[in-house]
Scaffold this motif. Structure first.
Motif, mmCIF file in Angstrom:
data_model
loop_
_atom_site.group_PDB
_atom_site.id
_atom_site.type_symbol
_atom_site.label_atom_id
_atom_site.label_comp_id
_atom_site.label_asym_id
_atom_site.label_seq_id
_atom_site.Cartn_x
_atom_site.Cartn_y
_atom_site.Cartn_z
ATOM 1 N N SER A 27 0.823 -1.204 0.000
ATOM 2 C CA SER A 27 0.000 0.000 0.000
ATOM 3 C C SER A 27 0.858 1.254 0.000
ATOM 4 O O SER A 27 1.974 1.263 0.520
ATOM 5 N N TRP A 28 0.306 2.289 -0.606
ATOM 6 C CA TRP A 28 0.882 3.634 -0.630
ATOM 7 C C TRP A 28 -0.291 4.596 -0.503
ATOM 8 O O TRP A 28 -1.189 4.594 -1.350
ATOM 9 N N ASP A 29 -0.316 5.392 0.559
ATOM 10 C CA ASP A 29 -1.423 6.315 0.781
ATOM 11 C C ASP A 29 -1.023 7.778 0.616
ATOM 12 O O ASP A 29 -1.766 8.670 0.994
ATOM 13 N N HIS A 31 1.530 9.034 2.129
ATOM 14 C CA HIS A 31 2.300 9.382 3.318
ATOM 15 C C HIS A 31 3.174 8.237 3.815
ATOM 16 O O HIS A 31 4.175 8.466 4.477
ATOM 17 N N ARG A 101 7.483 5.997 6.497
ATOM 18 C CA ARG A 101 6.567 7.145 6.466
ATOM 19 C C ARG A 101 7.334 8.426 6.160
ATOM 20 O O ARG A 101 8.488 8.575 6.579
#
Length: 165
Positions: A27-29, A31, A101
């Motif tokens: 996953s990559w959001d 942030h 992060r």
């Protein structure tokens, strides 16, 4: 194909070791980047995680976060690790995952200004390694902590090295 799937293909092609280690981007959001790796492909002679594999997964997470964050900002640059250190806190005794992060949740303004002004910026990142089922919000303590500095050079920059004095 999603942005993350395209980036997974790029990592597998440009960093062949990532495929050998079984690194999977989860996953990559915008942030944080979450990736995983299986113990079976990354074990040492004692049946725990090989230090070099754990380090490589952590570097990949930090490098990947930098690449994805730049892309989200519409920027391009050559990203390289300048320095890195890892502390192994506990044995990696099962499949593991890494979370990296952005500091403060975003690319620091100082980095952006340096990249715009000088065509180069430095970004200090921390990637944490955990065992078990991957989650963006782990409850336990990390089994390893990587700290690294990444340098990004603007691929369009005309900055030239300083002449020797």
């Amino acid at each position: 194909m999603s942005k993350l799937a395209l980036f997974q293909d790029r990592i597998n092609e440009e960093i062949p070791l990532s495929q050998a280690l079984g690194i999977r981007l989860l996953s990559w959001d915008g942030h944080a980047l979450l990736l995983s790796a299986p113990l079976a492909q990354n074990r040492n002679h004692q049946g725990t995680g090989f230090g070099g594999s754990v380090y490589s997964a952590a570097v990949t997470a930090a490098w990947g976060l930098t690449e994805l964050a730049l892309s989200d900002l519409g920027l391009r640059g050559a990203v390289v690790v300048q320095s890195g250190n890892i502390d192994y806190v506990a044995p990696v005794d099962q499949d593991f995952y890494v979370i990296c992060r952005l500091p403060g949740g975003e690319i620091p303004a100082k980095f952006r200004k340096s990249l715009a002004r000088h065509g180069k910026g430095r970004l200090d990142l921390t990637a944490e390694v955990f065992c078990g089922e991957p989650t963006p919000e782990p409850l336990g303590r990390p089994v390893a902590v990587f700290q690294g500095r990444f340098v990004v050079k603007d691929v369009h920059s005309k900055v030239t090295p300083h002449a020797a004095r």
